[in-house]
Every structure is written in C-alpha cells, then in structure tokens.
Scaffold this active site. Sequence first.
Site, PDB file in Angstrom:
ATOM      1  N   CYS A   1       3.214   6.566  -6.068  1.00 10.75           N
ATOM      2  CA  CYS A   1       3.001   5.958  -4.745  1.00 10.75           C
ATOM      3  C   CYS A   1       3.805   6.642  -3.648  1.00 10.75           C
ATOM      4  O   CYS A   1       3.562   6.436  -2.464  1.00 10.75           O
ATOM      5  CB  CYS A   1       3.347   4.474  -4.798  1.00 10.75           C
TER       6      CYS A   1
ATOM      7  N   HIS B   1       4.696   1.951   2.191  1.00  7.55           N
ATOM      8  CA  HIS B   1       3.724   1.915   1.100  1.00  7.55           C
ATOM      9  C   HIS B   1       3.207   0.484   1.004  1.00  7.55           C
ATOM     10  O   HIS B   1       3.991  -0.479   1.028  1.00  7.55           O
ATOM     11  CB  HIS B   1       4.417   2.358  -0.195  1.00  7.55           C
TER      12      HIS B   1
ATOM     13  N   ASN C   1      -3.156  -2.122  -2.993  1.00  8.83           N
ATOM     14  CA  ASN C   1      -2.268  -0.978  -3.175  1.00  8.83           C
ATOM     15  C   ASN C   1      -3.106   0.232  -3.595  1.00  8.83           C
ATOM     16  O   ASN C   1      -3.660   0.254  -4.691  1.00  8.83           O
ATOM     17  CB  ASN C   1      -1.237  -1.340  -4.262  1.00  8.83           C
TER      18      ASN C   1
END
Length: 390
Positions: free
Chosen positions: A122, A265, A295
């Site tokens: 990520c 993020h 996500n």
Amino acid sequence: MATNHQASAPRYAHITGWGMAVPERVLTNLDLEAIVDTSDEWIRERTGIRERRIAAEKETTATLGITAARRALEVANALPSKLDLVIVATSTPEHIFPSTASLIQDALGASSAGAFDLSAACTGFIYALDMAAQAIRSGSIEMALVIGAETMSRLLDWEDRGTCILFGDGAGAVVLQASSVPGGLLSTVLRSDGSGRDLLAAPTVGSKDAYAPEAGLEHNIAMHKMTMNGREVFRFATRVMKESIPEAVARAGLTMNDVDWIVPHQANQRIIEHAARSLDIPLEKFISNVERFGNTSAASIPIALCEAAEAGRIKADQILVLVGFGAGLAWGSMVIKWGIAEPPEPTRRNRYQRQVAYTFARQRSRLARTLRRIGAWIQRTPLRRLLPPE
Ligand code: UT7
C-alpha cells in the site's frame, strides 16, 4: 531511458498530470451481506466504507493502469514518446514477470522509456514517486509516469470477512516532470520493518509458505490469498502516521501549520480520524474517498490525489503530505509543493498526436510479436539459410 549525470542548475520534480480509472462494477456492503457473515452497519461503523469497485472479467491491473496513464498524459498534455520512465506500484501484477510496467509502456508507445514494477504494497506509490523524483532531480531523466494499479479482488479470500470487505480495484497515475521552478516533491521518509511480515501477507511461488507440491493445486492456489491481522495493522498504521508525517514535514523545512492537505492511504476512515486527532490537524484537511472505493492498496493515494486535483481542491503553491502504510511492514510520507495553477489546456493537435501514438503502439506491438513468431518458425525450416547471418 536517458542517462545524463551532468545537471548543474537545481532541478525540481513536479506533478504535471493526473488520471484515474476504476471499474464500473460497484460492490456494496449489502451485496457483501450475501457473500459473508457481515452487515452494512458493521462495515460502515468499523471502516467508513460503503462500496468498492470490482474489475470485470477482462479488466486487469494493466488495463486499469493504461486508462489512468492516458488520462494523466492528457492532463499533462505530454506525448508518451517523451516519457523516460514508467513505474508501476502494485501487489497484483499481471505476471511475476514481465512487469506490468512493461505492458503499459508498450500499450502507450512509450518507446524511449525504461519500465519496472515496484513492490511496497500500500506504500508502493510513495516509494515509486520518490524513485522517479530522484531520477529527475539527478538529471538522469526528464519525465516519468508513476502508476499505482491493483486488482485486489483477485487476491482476496472471499470467505474471510476480516479482509474481503475492505478492498477494491482501481488505478491512479501521475506524470512527473523536471522543472527549474522550485517546489514539487520536497522530502520523503521511507521505512520498513520486515519483522511484521506475517501481519499482512499474500505468499507466492518463491515462498516456503506457498510452495507445497504434495498438497495439490487447490492448496497452492489457496495459499496465494491474502491474510491480515487487522487489529495489529490498525495499531501500526496509526503509530506510523503520527510519526512519519511530522518527520517528512520537518525534512522539507516546514512546520505542520504549513500543511494544506494530507492525502492518506485509504484503508479505513477510523485510521484517518485517529491520525487527525493525534496530530491535532482538522479532519477537513484529510482527503478521503474510502467510502466509495474501499482500500485499493497502491492505487488509493493516486486516486485520492487525482479526485482532489480534478475537483480543483488543490491550489498552486499549497503543501500536501502523502502518507502510506501497509504490508512489509512498510510505510512512508512525502511532502509536495503543488507546482502548477491550472493544467495546460490540451490542443486538438496534441490530442490527435496522442491518439495516433496509441494506435501506432498497438499495431507496432502486434507486428513485432508476429515478426518474432515468423522469425522463430523460419529458424526451424531450411528457409533459415535465406536469413542474414546474426
Ligand atoms: O492497506 C493495508 C492496511 N490495512 C489496514 O489498514 C487494515 C487495518 N485494520 C482495520 O481496518 C480493522 O482492524 C478492521 C476493519 C480490519 C477490523 O476492525 P476491528 O475494529 O479491528 O475489528 P476486530 O478485528 O477487532 O474484530 C471485532 C469483531 C470480531 O468479533 P468478536 O471476536 O469480537 O466476536 C470479529 O470477528 O468484529 C468481527 N468482525 C466482523 N463482523 C462483521 C470482523 N470482521 C467483520 C465483518 N463483519 N466484516
């Protein structure tokens, strides 16, 4: 990829174009209720997510990346042939090799560019942007395309409610260009702690965890699915956001009061709210779209950045902090001084040139592969004598 290490005047790396692509198919929390033992209420309260996008059968990490990249080139009004470097941050590459970046480079007709994938989960987009900025500032290259692209839906265990409700698919891209105008990427903090490797993982063929030939194909395929210790990752995420954002800001010679936007993020709205509280920054300064996309791993920061830029929220000379965290464990923060007031309006001629370049790239790639196959066939026949000596 150009290499010229003789730059003397100070050079800065500015984001001059941005683009994103998400699949059309929406998977809502209610849809998930039919798949696993969960509820819309639980997902919204614990994560802030309402829906996410899921790739269609023919959509892949590369196709999403190509669409995002073309949009970014459009905004930057840049020709793909001028790119020196293509980096794709991804945890869901098309292949172990070749790189997804090579597929995208080929599809764009970026014939002068080097291309590689970067694996930092990520946080990958921040790592990739930093690598590209370093190459620009050193004088080694002029223009780079940095993409975060994922098809996380294909890595998920759809029976594990602890993970499958969180993730979605998508891609975001930026064009990074050399400039003598001070600003652009000012500072970066990149960190890793591999002792946390078990907390969030998806093993593949090189891993002892995934390689068990005697267990049969099904076991081995199952071993490629993602596993996560959500609580531990949550704790880690809030800690590193609190530490790495002020560190990157101080490295840029700024204070937290100078920061206009934080682009985190997009893992969980609660993580974002926790960071806002612990850093004493108003939540309004945090750009969040986790509600609509979930996500998307390495794609989440460039997608959030792109949406904010498209909406005109980010103004020239404003200070942004990008912050990422995830598997590795790896994390990072980056400070950017936004360099351009309005993106240049692409002329019809420029648009036409890009369309021609994409069509030509497709045909060139097909022709090159066909010629290679014909060459290989000729090598196996007596006709090979007609070929010029190697
Ligand atoms: O991009 C990579 C970074 N990843 C992340 O940042 C993820 C970080 N972690 C998180 O976002 C959160 O830990 C989760 C959203 C994954 C989980 O939320 P949580 O508040 O930490 O829940 P939990 O894991 O502590 O579980 C609480 C309860 C458990 O039930 P019991 O044991 O209390 O009876 C879980 O089994 O919630 C249960 N649970 C669920 N219930 C309904 C876990 N997942 C679900 C679900 N639906 N989807």
